[in-house]
Design an enzyme around this catalytic site. Structure first.
Site, PDB file in Angstrom:
ATOM      1  N   ASN A   6       0.872  -1.171   0.000  1.00 37.71           N
ATOM      2  CA  ASN A   6       0.000   0.000   0.000  1.00 37.71           C
ATOM      3  C   ASN A   6       0.912   1.225   0.000  1.00 37.71           C
ATOM      4  O   ASN A   6       1.360   1.683   1.046  1.00 37.71           O
ATOM      5  CB  ASN A   6      -0.902  -0.028   1.242  1.00 37.71           C
ATOM      6  CG  ASN A   6      -1.827   1.178   1.309  1.00 37.71           C
ATOM      7  OD1 ASN A   6      -1.716   2.106   0.509  1.00 37.71           O
ATOM      8  ND2 ASN A   6      -2.733   1.164   2.271  1.00 37.71           N
ATOM      9  N   LYS A  13       2.983   0.981   3.341  1.00 31.31           N
ATOM     10  CA  LYS A  13       2.631  -0.074   4.291  1.00 31.31           C
ATOM     11  C   LYS A  13       2.697  -1.395   3.539  1.00 31.31           C
ATOM     12  O   LYS A  13       2.360  -1.454   2.362  1.00 31.31           O
ATOM     13  CB  LYS A  13       1.216   0.135   4.833  1.00 31.31           C
ATOM     14  CG  LYS A  13       1.121   1.302   5.804  1.00 31.31           C
ATOM     15  CD  LYS A  13      -0.227   1.318   6.496  1.00 31.31           C
ATOM     16  CE  LYS A  13      -1.004   2.535   6.033  1.00 31.31           C
ATOM     17  NZ  LYS A  13      -2.382   2.583   6.451  1.00 31.31           N
ATOM     18  N   ARG A  67      -2.458  -1.940  -3.550  1.00 32.03           N
ATOM     19  CA  ARG A  67      -3.642  -1.097  -3.389  1.00 32.03           C
ATOM     20  C   ARG A  67      -3.526   0.068  -4.385  1.00 32.03           C
ATOM     21  O   ARG A  67      -2.508   0.738  -4.459  1.00 32.03           O
ATOM     22  CB  ARG A  67      -3.690  -0.536  -1.978  1.00 32.03           C
ATOM     23  CG  ARG A  67      -4.833   0.440  -1.835  1.00 32.03           C
ATOM     24  CD  ARG A  67      -4.769   1.170  -0.529  1.00 32.03           C
ATOM     25  NE  ARG A  67      -5.961   1.985  -0.388  1.00 32.03           N
ATOM     26  CZ  ARG A  67      -5.984   3.157   0.228  1.00 32.03           C
ATOM     27  NH1 ARG A  67      -4.883   3.647   0.744  1.00 32.03           N
ATOM     28  NH2 ARG A  67      -7.102   3.834   0.325  1.00 32.03           N
ATOM     29  N   HIS A 156     -13.030   3.566  -0.245  1.00 35.28           N
ATOM     30  CA  HIS A 156     -13.115   2.604   0.864  1.00 35.28           C
ATOM     31  C   HIS A 156     -13.718   1.284   0.374  1.00 35.28           C
ATOM     32  O   HIS A 156     -14.258   0.511   1.174  1.00 35.28           O
ATOM     33  CB  HIS A 156     -14.029   3.128   2.006  1.00 35.28           C
ATOM     34  CG  HIS A 156     -13.392   4.183   2.874  1.00 35.28           C
ATOM     35  ND1 HIS A 156     -14.139   5.042   3.628  1.00 35.28           N
ATOM     36  CD2 HIS A 156     -12.104   4.479   3.127  1.00 35.28           C
ATOM     37  CE1 HIS A 156     -13.333   5.856   4.312  1.00 35.28           C
ATOM     38  NE2 HIS A 156     -12.097   5.523   4.009  1.00 35.28           N
ATOM     39  N   HIS A 183     -17.858   3.074   7.604  1.00 40.33           N
ATOM     40  CA  HIS A 183     -16.404   3.088   7.782  1.00 40.33           C
ATOM     41  C   HIS A 183     -16.033   4.451   8.353  1.00 40.33           C
ATOM     42  O   HIS A 183     -16.038   5.453   7.637  1.00 40.33           O
ATOM     43  CB  HIS A 183     -15.700   2.835   6.439  1.00 40.33           C
ATOM     44  CG  HIS A 183     -14.208   2.806   6.560  1.00 40.33           C
ATOM     45  ND1 HIS A 183     -13.434   1.737   6.161  1.00 40.33           N
ATOM     46  CD2 HIS A 183     -13.333   3.712   7.051  1.00 40.33           C
ATOM     47  CE1 HIS A 183     -12.160   1.994   6.412  1.00 40.33           C
ATOM     48  NE2 HIS A 183     -12.077   3.197   6.950  1.00 40.33           N
ATOM     49  N   GLY A 185     -13.190   6.412  10.014  1.00 42.73           N
ATOM     50  CA  GLY A 185     -11.792   6.607  10.418  1.00 42.73           C
ATOM     51  C   GLY A 185     -11.508   8.095  10.325  1.00 42.73           C
ATOM     52  O   GLY A 185     -12.364   8.903  10.672  1.00 42.73           O
ATOM     53  N   ASN A 186     -10.323   8.470   9.851  1.00 41.57           N
ATOM     54  CA  ASN A 186     -10.085   9.889   9.553  1.00 41.57           C
ATOM     55  C   ASN A 186     -10.961  10.298   8.388  1.00 41.57           C
ATOM     56  O   ASN A 186     -11.638  11.305   8.411  1.00 41.57           O
ATOM     57  CB  ASN A 186      -8.616  10.118   9.229  1.00 41.57           C
ATOM     58  CG  ASN A 186      -7.791  10.197  10.491  1.00 41.57           C
ATOM     59  OD1 ASN A 186      -8.138  10.923  11.409  1.00 41.57           O
ATOM     60  ND2 ASN A 186      -6.707   9.436  10.542  1.00 41.57           N
ATOM     61  N   GLY A 187     -10.916   9.465   7.314  1.00 40.24           N
ATOM     62  CA  GLY A 187     -11.918   9.587   6.266  1.00 40.24           C
ATOM     63  C   GLY A 187     -13.119   8.773   6.722  1.00 40.24           C
ATOM     64  O   GLY A 187     -12.972   7.887   7.562  1.00 40.24           O
ATOM     65  N   ARG A 216     -12.363  16.759   6.479  1.00 39.35           N
ATOM     66  CA  ARG A 216     -13.151  17.032   5.263  1.00 39.35           C
ATOM     67  C   ARG A 216     -14.601  17.339   5.615  1.00 39.35           C
ATOM     68  O   ARG A 216     -15.165  16.730   6.529  1.00 39.35           O
ATOM     69  CB  ARG A 216     -13.115  15.822   4.330  1.00 39.35           C
ATOM     70  CG  ARG A 216     -11.803  15.679   3.577  1.00 39.35           C
ATOM     71  CD  ARG A 216     -11.766  14.366   2.801  1.00 39.35           C
ATOM     72  NE  ARG A 216     -10.768  13.470   3.352  1.00 39.35           N
ATOM     73  CZ  ARG A 216     -10.697  12.170   3.102  1.00 39.35           C
ATOM     74  NH1 ARG A 216     -11.569  11.596   2.300  1.00 39.35           N
ATOM     75  NH2 ARG A 216      -9.755  11.432   3.640  1.00 39.35           N
ATOM     76  N   ASP A 256      -8.966  14.570  15.837  1.00 40.92           N
ATOM     77  CA  ASP A 256      -8.896  13.244  16.441  1.00 40.92           C
ATOM     78  C   ASP A 256     -10.140  13.034  17.313  1.00 40.92           C
ATOM     79  O   ASP A 256     -10.373  13.779  18.262  1.00 40.92           O
ATOM     80  CB  ASP A 256      -7.621  13.150  17.288  1.00 40.92           C
ATOM     81  CG  ASP A 256      -7.361  11.722  17.728  1.00 40.92           C
ATOM     82  OD1 ASP A 256      -8.209  11.167  18.466  1.00 40.92           O
ATOM     83  OD2 ASP A 256      -6.335  11.162  17.336  1.00 40.92           O
ATOM     84  N   GLY A 306     -15.397   3.683  14.421  1.00 34.87           N
ATOM     85  CA  GLY A 306     -16.462   2.682  14.413  1.00 34.87           C
ATOM     86  C   GLY A 306     -16.122   1.441  15.222  1.00 34.87           C
ATOM     87  O   GLY A 306     -16.978   0.861  15.893  1.00 34.87           O
ATOM     88  N   GLU A 357      -8.017  -4.438   5.210  1.00 35.13           N
ATOM     89  CA  GLU A 357      -7.862  -4.212   3.767  1.00 35.13           C
ATOM     90  C   GLU A 357      -6.747  -5.065   3.171  1.00 35.13           C
ATOM     91  O   GLU A 357      -6.839  -5.525   2.040  1.00 35.13           O
ATOM     92  CB  GLU A 357      -7.586  -2.718   3.505  1.00 35.13           C
ATOM     93  CG  GLU A 357      -8.831  -1.878   3.693  1.00 35.13           C
ATOM     94  CD  GLU A 357      -8.564  -0.383   3.745  1.00 35.13           C
ATOM     95  OE1 GLU A 357      -7.971   0.079   4.737  1.00 35.13           O
ATOM     96  OE2 GLU A 357      -8.951   0.315   2.792  1.00 35.13           O
TER      97      GLU A 357
HETATM   98  P1  ADP Z   1      -7.476   6.167   8.956  1.00 38.09           P
HETATM   99  O1  ADP Z   1      -8.764   6.579   8.332  1.00 38.09           O
HETATM  100  O2  ADP Z   1      -6.398   7.194   8.828  1.00 38.09           O
HETATM  101  O3  ADP Z   1      -7.043   4.749   8.611  1.00 38.09           O
HETATM  102  P2  ADP Z   1      -8.374   5.109  11.519  1.00 38.09           P
HETATM  103  O4  ADP Z   1      -9.337   4.194  10.876  1.00 38.09           O
HETATM  104  O5  ADP Z   1      -7.270   4.526  12.341  1.00 38.09           O
HETATM  105  O6  ADP Z   1      -7.748   6.162  10.534  1.00 38.09           O
HETATM  106  O7  ADP Z   1      -9.238   6.090  12.476  1.00 38.09           O
HETATM  107  C1  ADP Z   1      -8.649   7.151  13.159  1.00 38.09           C
HETATM  108  C2  ADP Z   1      -9.703   7.783  14.057  1.00 38.09           C
HETATM  109  O8  ADP Z   1     -10.178   6.818  15.009  1.00 38.09           O
HETATM  110  C3  ADP Z   1      -9.182   8.972  14.874  1.00 38.09           C
HETATM  111  O9  ADP Z   1     -10.101  10.048  14.799  1.00 38.09           O
HETATM  112  C4  ADP Z   1      -9.151   8.398  16.286  1.00 38.09           C
HETATM  113  O10 ADP Z   1      -9.367   9.398  17.257  1.00 38.09           O
HETATM  114  C5  ADP Z   1     -10.321   7.455  16.257  1.00 38.09           C
HETATM  115  N1  ADP Z   1     -10.295   6.535  17.386  1.00 38.09           N
HETATM  116  C6  ADP Z   1      -9.423   5.535  17.652  1.00 38.09           C
HETATM  117  N2  ADP Z   1      -9.726   4.947  18.839  1.00 38.09           N
HETATM  118  C7  ADP Z   1     -10.826   5.586  19.334  1.00 38.09           C
HETATM  119  C8  ADP Z   1     -11.633   5.465  20.511  1.00 38.09           C
HETATM  120  N3  ADP Z   1     -11.374   4.554  21.433  1.00 38.09           N
HETATM  121  N4  ADP Z   1     -12.680   6.312  20.646  1.00 38.09           N
HETATM  122  C9  ADP Z   1     -12.959   7.246  19.736  1.00 38.09           C
HETATM  123  N5  ADP Z   1     -12.240   7.404  18.605  1.00 38.09           N
HETATM  124  C10 ADP Z   1     -11.183   6.602  18.404  1.00 38.09           C
END
Ligand code: ADP
Length: 375
Positions: A6, A13, A67, A156, A183, A185-187, A216, A256, A306, A357
Protein backbone atom coordinates in the site's frame (compact mmCIF):
# COMPACT_ATOMS: atom_id res chain seq x y z
CA UNK A 1 2.84 -16.16 0.05
CA UNK A 2 1.51 -12.86 -1.17
CA UNK A 3 3.13 -9.48 -0.57
CA UNK A 4 0.56 -6.69 -0.15
CA UNK A 5 1.86 -3.19 -0.89
CA UNK A 6 0.00 0.00 0.00
CA UNK A 7 2.19 2.81 -1.34
CA UNK A 8 0.81 6.14 -0.12
CA UNK A 9 2.18 9.62 -0.74
CA UNK A 10 4.50 9.70 2.28
CA UNK A 11 4.45 6.10 3.51
CA UNK A 12 4.54 2.52 2.26
CA UNK A 13 2.63 -0.07 4.29
CA UNK A 14 3.23 -3.72 3.53
CA UNK A 15 2.25 -7.19 4.69
CA UNK A 16 3.33 -10.67 3.84
CA UNK A 17 0.26 -12.87 3.87
CA UNK A 18 -0.09 -16.63 3.65
CA UNK A 19 -3.72 -17.41 2.91
CA UNK A 20 -3.26 -21.08 3.84
CA UNK A 21 -1.15 -20.79 6.92
CA UNK A 22 -0.81 -18.51 9.88
CA UNK A 23 -2.23 -15.56 7.99
CA UNK A 24 0.12 -12.66 8.66
CA UNK A 25 3.80 -13.48 8.39
CA UNK A 26 5.18 -9.97 8.47
CA UNK A 27 3.98 -6.40 8.41
CA UNK A 28 5.64 -3.03 8.37
CA UNK A 29 5.49 0.61 7.46
CA UNK A 30 8.13 2.90 5.98
CA UNK A 31 7.25 6.50 6.82
CA UNK A 32 8.25 10.08 6.03
CA UNK A 33 9.18 9.35 2.42
CA UNK A 34 10.70 12.41 0.76
CA UNK A 35 10.31 14.57 3.86
CA UNK A 36 13.10 16.92 4.99
CA UNK A 37 15.61 15.12 7.18
CA UNK A 38 14.24 11.68 6.29
CA UNK A 39 16.67 8.97 5.16
CA UNK A 40 14.08 7.62 2.69
CA UNK A 41 14.29 10.01 -0.28
CA UNK A 42 11.70 8.39 -2.55
CA UNK A 43 9.44 5.41 -3.20
CA UNK A 44 12.27 3.48 -4.83
CA UNK A 45 14.30 3.69 -1.61
CA UNK A 46 11.24 2.74 0.46
CA UNK A 47 10.46 -0.30 -1.69
CA UNK A 48 14.09 -1.42 -1.55
CA UNK A 49 13.76 -1.49 2.23
CA UNK A 50 10.55 -3.46 1.97
CA UNK A 51 12.29 -5.88 -0.43
CA UNK A 52 15.02 -6.48 2.10
CA UNK A 53 12.63 -6.91 5.03
CA UNK A 54 10.37 -9.44 3.30
CA UNK A 55 13.11 -11.17 1.24
CA UNK A 56 11.42 -10.16 -2.00
CA UNK A 57 13.72 -12.47 -3.96
CA UNK A 58 12.30 -15.49 -2.14
CA UNK A 59 10.98 -18.34 -4.25
CA UNK A 60 8.04 -18.69 -1.83
CA UNK A 61 6.57 -15.40 -2.96
CA UNK A 62 3.79 -16.13 -5.46
CA UNK A 63 2.41 -12.67 -6.19
CA UNK A 64 2.35 -9.02 -5.21
CA UNK A 65 -0.97 -7.24 -4.62
CA UNK A 66 -1.07 -3.45 -4.82
CA UNK A 67 -3.64 -1.10 -3.39
CA UNK A 68 -4.63 1.44 -6.05
CA UNK A 69 -6.99 4.20 -4.97
CA UNK A 70 -8.67 5.16 -8.23
CA UNK A 71 -9.50 2.75 -11.03
CA UNK A 72 -11.29 5.37 -13.15
CA UNK A 73 -14.28 4.24 -15.20
CA UNK A 74 -12.57 1.13 -16.59
CA UNK A 75 -11.78 -1.14 -13.69
CA UNK A 76 -14.65 -3.01 -12.10
CA UNK A 77 -12.49 -5.51 -10.21
CA UNK A 78 -8.89 -6.47 -9.46
CA UNK A 79 -6.64 -7.04 -12.51
CA UNK A 80 -3.31 -8.55 -13.40
CA UNK A 81 -0.92 -5.63 -13.96
CA UNK A 82 0.36 -5.25 -17.53
CA UNK A 83 1.87 -2.26 -19.37
CA UNK A 84 -1.65 -1.40 -20.57
CA UNK A 85 -3.05 -1.53 -17.03
CA UNK A 86 -0.28 0.81 -15.85
CA UNK A 87 -1.24 3.25 -18.65
CA UNK A 88 -4.88 3.13 -17.61
CA UNK A 89 -4.02 3.78 -13.95
CA UNK A 90 -1.97 6.76 -15.19
CA UNK A 91 -5.04 8.02 -17.02
CA UNK A 92 -6.96 8.03 -13.71
CA UNK A 93 -4.32 10.28 -12.06
CA UNK A 94 -6.38 13.49 -12.58
CA UNK A 95 -9.18 11.82 -10.57
CA UNK A 96 -6.86 11.02 -7.63
CA UNK A 97 -3.83 13.31 -7.94
CA UNK A 98 -2.77 12.72 -4.32
CA UNK A 99 -2.92 8.92 -4.43
CA UNK A 100 -2.53 7.25 -7.81
CA UNK A 101 1.01 8.60 -8.51
CA UNK A 102 2.43 6.97 -5.36
CA UNK A 103 0.48 3.74 -6.00
CA UNK A 104 2.08 3.72 -9.48
CA UNK A 105 5.54 4.39 -8.07
CA UNK A 106 5.19 1.29 -5.89
CA UNK A 107 4.07 -0.81 -8.84
CA UNK A 108 6.90 0.42 -11.02
CA UNK A 109 9.59 -0.52 -8.48
CA UNK A 110 8.26 -3.97 -7.56
CA UNK A 111 7.76 -4.84 -11.25
CA UNK A 112 11.40 -3.96 -11.82
CA UNK A 113 12.57 -5.95 -8.78
CA UNK A 114 10.49 -9.06 -9.59
CA UNK A 115 9.54 -8.96 -13.30
CA UNK A 116 8.84 -12.70 -13.12
CA UNK A 117 6.08 -12.39 -10.48
CA UNK A 118 2.41 -11.77 -11.24
CA UNK A 119 1.34 -8.44 -9.78
CA UNK A 120 -2.26 -7.46 -9.20
CA UNK A 121 -3.92 -4.05 -8.78
CA UNK A 122 -6.82 -3.93 -6.30
CA UNK A 123 -8.81 -0.70 -6.67
CA UNK A 124 -10.60 1.19 -3.86
CA UNK A 125 -13.24 2.18 -6.40
CA UNK A 126 -13.91 -1.31 -7.82
CA UNK A 127 -16.44 -2.55 -5.27
CA UNK A 128 -18.59 0.50 -6.07
CA UNK A 129 -18.49 0.03 -9.83
CA UNK A 130 -21.76 -1.92 -9.75
CA UNK A 131 -23.68 0.92 -8.12
CA UNK A 132 -26.82 1.37 -10.25
CA UNK A 133 -27.05 4.44 -12.53
CA UNK A 134 -29.73 6.07 -10.35
CA UNK A 135 -27.28 6.24 -7.45
CA UNK A 136 -24.09 7.01 -9.33
CA UNK A 137 -25.37 9.78 -11.61
CA UNK A 138 -25.20 13.44 -10.59
CA UNK A 139 -28.20 15.43 -11.78
CA UNK A 140 -26.25 17.87 -13.95
CA UNK A 141 -26.07 18.49 -17.72
CA UNK A 142 -25.34 15.05 -19.14
CA UNK A 143 -23.03 16.29 -21.86
CA UNK A 144 -20.89 18.17 -19.32
CA UNK A 145 -20.84 15.15 -17.00
CA UNK A 146 -19.63 12.91 -19.81
CA UNK A 147 -17.03 15.36 -21.10
CA UNK A 148 -15.47 15.79 -17.64
CA UNK A 149 -16.02 12.25 -16.34
CA UNK A 150 -18.31 13.45 -13.54
CA UNK A 151 -19.97 10.53 -11.73
CA UNK A 152 -19.96 8.88 -8.32
CA UNK A 153 -17.02 6.50 -7.97
CA UNK A 154 -16.95 5.85 -4.22
CA UNK A 155 -13.93 4.90 -2.10
CA UNK A 156 -13.11 2.60 0.86
CA UNK A 157 -14.33 -0.17 -1.47
CA UNK A 158 -11.82 -2.80 -0.37
CA UNK A 159 -12.71 -2.24 3.28
CA UNK A 160 -16.43 -2.17 2.50
CA UNK A 161 -16.20 -5.44 0.56
CA UNK A 162 -14.40 -7.14 3.46
CA UNK A 163 -16.63 -5.74 6.21
CA UNK A 164 -19.92 -6.35 4.41
CA UNK A 165 -18.95 -9.97 3.77
CA UNK A 166 -17.90 -10.51 7.40
CA UNK A 167 -21.08 -8.84 8.72
CA UNK A 168 -23.29 -10.97 6.44
CA UNK A 169 -21.53 -14.08 7.81
CA UNK A 170 -22.04 -12.88 11.42
CA UNK A 171 -25.82 -12.77 10.91
CA UNK A 172 -25.81 -16.15 9.17
CA UNK A 173 -26.69 -14.77 5.73
CA UNK A 174 -23.45 -15.00 3.73
CA UNK A 175 -23.94 -13.69 0.21
CA UNK A 176 -27.55 -12.59 0.74
CA UNK A 177 -27.67 -10.02 3.55
CA UNK A 178 -28.55 -6.35 3.14
CA UNK A 179 -25.80 -4.47 4.96
CA UNK A 180 -25.08 -0.84 5.84
CA UNK A 181 -21.31 -0.40 6.28
CA UNK A 182 -20.15 2.64 8.26
CA UNK A 183 -16.40 3.09 7.78
CA UNK A 184 -15.49 5.75 10.34
CA UNK A 185 -11.79 6.61 10.42
CA UNK A 186 -10.09 9.89 9.55
CA UNK A 187 -11.92 9.59 6.27
CA UNK A 188 -15.47 8.31 6.66
CA UNK A 189 -18.03 6.74 4.39
CA UNK A 190 -21.35 4.93 4.51
CA UNK A 191 -22.34 2.28 1.97
CA UNK A 192 -25.44 0.23 1.26
CA UNK A 193 -24.69 -3.34 0.15
CA UNK A 194 -27.34 -5.75 -1.07
CA UNK A 195 -26.45 -9.43 -1.51
CA UNK A 196 -22.75 -8.63 -1.94
CA UNK A 197 -23.36 -5.81 -4.38
CA UNK A 198 -22.85 -2.16 -3.45
CA UNK A 199 -25.98 -0.15 -4.31
CA UNK A 200 -25.01 3.27 -2.92
CA UNK A 201 -22.11 4.95 -1.17
CA UNK A 202 -21.59 8.37 0.39
CA UNK A 203 -18.25 9.33 -1.13
CA UNK A 204 -18.60 10.63 -4.64
CA UNK A 205 -16.43 11.56 -7.60
CA UNK A 206 -13.78 12.28 -4.95
CA UNK A 207 -13.52 11.28 -1.27
CA UNK A 208 -14.87 14.71 -0.21
CA UNK A 209 -18.60 13.98 -0.36
CA UNK A 210 -20.80 12.45 2.31
CA UNK A 211 -20.16 12.14 6.04
CA UNK A 212 -18.41 14.70 8.24
CA UNK A 213 -14.77 13.53 8.49
CA UNK A 214 -11.67 14.42 10.51
CA UNK A 215 -10.70 17.31 8.22
CA UNK A 216 -13.15 17.03 5.26
CA UNK A 217 -16.53 18.72 5.12
CA UNK A 218 -18.56 16.00 3.45
CA UNK A 219 -21.86 17.18 1.90
CA UNK A 220 -22.52 20.87 1.42
CA UNK A 221 -24.50 23.16 -0.84
CA UNK A 222 -22.32 23.55 -3.98
CA UNK A 223 -23.36 27.23 -4.14
CA UNK A 224 -21.22 27.83 -1.02
CA UNK A 225 -18.15 27.29 -3.19
CA UNK A 226 -19.14 30.02 -5.67
CA UNK A 227 -20.06 32.33 -2.82
CA UNK A 228 -16.55 31.94 -1.38
CA UNK A 229 -14.85 32.38 -4.75
CA UNK A 230 -16.85 35.51 -5.55
CA UNK A 231 -15.97 36.74 -2.07
CA UNK A 232 -12.26 36.57 -2.93
CA UNK A 233 -10.99 33.05 -2.20
CA UNK A 234 -9.26 31.20 -5.05
CA UNK A 235 -10.57 27.79 -6.17
CA UNK A 236 -7.41 26.18 -4.76
CA UNK A 237 -7.93 27.87 -1.40
CA UNK A 238 -11.54 26.70 -1.23
CA UNK A 239 -10.56 23.15 -2.18
CA UNK A 240 -7.78 23.03 0.37
CA UNK A 241 -10.09 24.41 3.09
CA UNK A 242 -12.75 21.78 2.33
CA UNK A 243 -10.25 18.91 2.32
CA UNK A 244 -7.79 19.90 5.05
CA UNK A 245 -9.43 22.45 7.37
CA UNK A 246 -13.06 21.39 7.58
CA UNK A 247 -14.93 18.53 9.26
CA UNK A 248 -14.24 18.07 12.99
CA UNK A 249 -11.02 20.09 12.70
CA UNK A 250 -12.74 23.05 11.06
CA UNK A 251 -15.54 23.04 13.60
CA UNK A 252 -13.55 22.70 16.83
CA UNK A 253 -9.82 22.70 16.04
CA UNK A 254 -9.32 18.94 16.66
CA UNK A 255 -9.66 16.15 14.12
CA UNK A 256 -8.90 13.24 16.44
CA UNK A 257 -12.22 11.84 17.66
CA UNK A 258 -10.78 10.80 21.02
CA UNK A 259 -9.74 14.39 21.78
CA UNK A 260 -13.07 15.76 20.54
CA UNK A 261 -14.92 13.41 22.88
CA UNK A 262 -12.74 14.27 25.87
CA UNK A 263 -13.53 17.93 25.24
CA UNK A 264 -17.25 17.15 24.99
CA UNK A 265 -17.04 15.35 28.35
CA UNK A 266 -15.47 18.41 29.95
CA UNK A 267 -18.30 20.63 28.74
CA UNK A 268 -16.62 22.26 25.71
CA UNK A 269 -19.37 23.75 23.52
CA UNK A 270 -17.37 23.98 20.27
CA UNK A 271 -16.45 20.30 20.53
CA UNK A 272 -20.07 19.42 21.37
CA UNK A 273 -21.30 21.16 18.22
CA UNK A 274 -18.66 19.40 16.10
CA UNK A 275 -19.64 16.04 17.60
CA UNK A 276 -23.35 16.73 17.10
CA UNK A 277 -22.89 17.77 13.45
CA UNK A 278 -20.89 14.56 12.90
CA UNK A 279 -23.52 12.34 14.56
CA UNK A 280 -26.47 14.07 12.89
CA UNK A 281 -24.99 13.51 9.41
CA UNK A 282 -24.26 9.89 10.21
CA UNK A 283 -27.83 9.27 11.39
CA UNK A 284 -29.16 10.88 8.23
CA UNK A 285 -27.18 8.46 6.07
CA UNK A 286 -28.31 5.46 8.11
CA UNK A 287 -31.91 6.52 7.53
CA UNK A 288 -31.29 7.11 3.84
CA UNK A 289 -29.68 3.72 3.34
CA UNK A 290 -32.45 1.94 5.27
CA UNK A 291 -34.78 3.46 2.67
CA UNK A 292 -32.48 2.54 -0.25
CA UNK A 293 -32.25 -1.09 0.92
CA UNK A 294 -35.85 -1.48 2.09
CA UNK A 295 -34.88 -4.26 4.50
CA UNK A 296 -31.66 -4.07 6.49
CA UNK A 297 -30.15 -7.19 8.07
CA UNK A 298 -27.12 -5.63 9.69
CA UNK A 299 -25.43 -2.28 10.28
CA UNK A 300 -21.65 -2.77 10.51
CA UNK A 301 -19.29 -0.29 12.17
CA UNK A 302 -15.61 -0.23 11.20
CA UNK A 303 -12.55 2.10 11.08
CA UNK A 304 -10.81 3.66 14.10
CA UNK A 305 -13.95 5.37 15.41
CA UNK A 306 -16.46 2.68 14.41
CA UNK A 307 -14.42 -0.17 15.89
CA UNK A 308 -13.33 1.49 19.13
CA UNK A 309 -15.97 3.95 20.23
CA UNK A 310 -18.92 2.32 21.99
CA UNK A 311 -20.14 5.83 22.80
CA UNK A 312 -20.30 6.97 19.15
CA UNK A 313 -22.20 3.80 18.25
CA UNK A 314 -24.62 4.37 21.11
CA UNK A 315 -25.14 8.10 20.44
CA UNK A 316 -25.70 7.55 16.74
CA UNK A 317 -28.18 4.69 17.12
CA UNK A 318 -30.11 6.04 20.11
CA UNK A 319 -33.57 7.05 18.95
CA UNK A 320 -33.62 4.59 16.06
CA UNK A 321 -35.49 1.90 18.04
CA UNK A 322 -38.71 2.56 16.07
CA UNK A 323 -36.70 1.52 12.98
CA UNK A 324 -35.94 -1.83 14.64
CA UNK A 325 -32.40 -0.91 15.70
CA UNK A 326 -31.55 -1.70 19.33
CA UNK A 327 -28.10 -2.04 20.87
CA UNK A 328 -27.36 -4.32 23.81
CA UNK A 329 -25.47 -2.14 26.31
CA UNK A 330 -23.60 -5.15 27.70
CA UNK A 331 -22.39 -6.17 24.25
CA UNK A 332 -21.67 -2.66 22.99
CA UNK A 333 -18.42 -2.33 24.92
CA UNK A 334 -14.83 -1.84 23.86
CA UNK A 335 -13.58 -5.34 23.17
CA UNK A 336 -11.66 -6.51 20.12
CA UNK A 337 -12.81 -8.67 17.28
CA UNK A 338 -15.79 -9.00 14.93
CA UNK A 339 -19.00 -9.36 16.91
CA UNK A 340 -22.67 -8.44 17.21
CA UNK A 341 -23.51 -5.63 19.63
CA UNK A 342 -27.29 -5.49 19.13
CA UNK A 343 -30.00 -6.89 21.41
CA UNK A 344 -31.37 -10.34 20.53
CA UNK A 345 -34.76 -8.82 19.72
CA UNK A 346 -33.35 -6.06 17.51
CA UNK A 347 -34.91 -6.49 14.03
CA UNK A 348 -31.74 -5.04 12.51
CA UNK A 349 -28.49 -6.52 13.84
CA UNK A 350 -25.60 -4.19 14.66
CA UNK A 351 -22.03 -5.46 14.21
CA UNK A 352 -18.52 -4.23 14.88
CA UNK A 353 -16.08 -5.59 12.29
CA UNK A 354 -12.41 -4.57 12.43
CA UNK A 355 -11.52 -3.91 8.81
CA UNK A 356 -8.62 -5.73 7.15
CA UNK A 357 -7.86 -4.21 3.77
CA UNK A 358 -4.56 -6.07 3.44
CA UNK A 359 -6.19 -9.46 3.87
CA UNK A 360 -8.86 -8.50 1.33
CA UNK A 361 -6.17 -7.38 -1.15
CA UNK A 362 -4.31 -10.69 -0.64
CA UNK A 363 -7.54 -12.62 -1.17
CA UNK A 364 -8.45 -10.73 -4.35
CA UNK A 365 -4.89 -11.08 -5.63
CA UNK A 366 -5.08 -14.82 -5.15
CA UNK A 367 -8.46 -14.94 -6.94
CA UNK A 368 -7.00 -13.12 -9.95
CA UNK A 369 -4.13 -15.63 -10.05
CA UNK A 370 -6.51 -18.59 -9.91
CA UNK A 371 -8.60 -17.04 -12.70
CA UNK A 372 -5.63 -16.36 -14.98
CA UNK A 373 -4.30 -19.88 -14.44
CA UNK A 374 -7.62 -21.46 -15.43
CA UNK A 375 -7.93 -19.32 -18.57
P1 ADP B 1 -7.48 6.17 8.96
O1 ADP B 1 -8.76 6.58 8.33
O2 ADP B 1 -6.40 7.19 8.83
O3 ADP B 1 -7.04 4.75 8.61
P2 ADP B 1 -8.37 5.11 11.52
O4 ADP B 1 -9.34 4.19 10.88
O5 ADP B 1 -7.27 4.53 12.34
O6 ADP B 1 -7.75 6.16 10.53
O7 ADP B 1 -9.24 6.09 12.48
C1 ADP B 1 -8.65 7.15 13.16
C2 ADP B 1 -9.70 7.78 14.06
O8 ADP B 1 -10.18 6.82 15.01
C3 ADP B 1 -9.18 8.97 14.87
O9 ADP B 1 -10.10 10.05 14.80
C4 ADP B 1 -9.15 8.40 16.29
O10 ADP B 1 -9.37 9.40 17.26
C5 ADP B 1 -10.32 7.45 16.26
N1 ADP B 1 -10.29 6.53 17.39
C6 ADP B 1 -9.42 5.54 17.65
N2 ADP B 1 -9.73 4.95 18.84
C7 ADP B 1 -10.83 5.59 19.33
C8 ADP B 1 -11.63 5.47 20.51
N3 ADP B 1 -11.37 4.55 21.43
N4 ADP B 1 -12.68 6.31 20.65
C9 ADP B 1 -12.96 7.25 19.74
N5 ADP B 1 -12.24 7.40 18.60
C10 ADP B 1 -11.18 6.60 18.40
Amino acid sequence: MILVVNAGSSSVKYQLVDLDGPIRLKEGKIERIGEPGSDVPDHEAALLRVAEDVSMDSADLTAIGHRVVHGGPLFTGPVLITDDVVKQIEEAVPLAPLHNPSNLAGIEVTRRLRPDLPQVAVFDTAFHSMIPPAARTYAIDREVAERFGVRRYGFHGTSTAYVSRAAAALVGKPGTANVIVLHLGNGASASAVSAGRCVDTSMGMTPLEGLVMGTRSGDLDPAIIFHLIRGGMTPDEVESMLIHRSGLLGLCGDNDMRTVMERVESGDEEAALAYNVYSHRLRKYIGAYCAVLGRVDVIAFTGGVGENSALVRRNVLTGLEPMGIRLDPLRNVSVKGARLVSADDSAVAVAVVPTDEELEIARETSEVLARTKSE
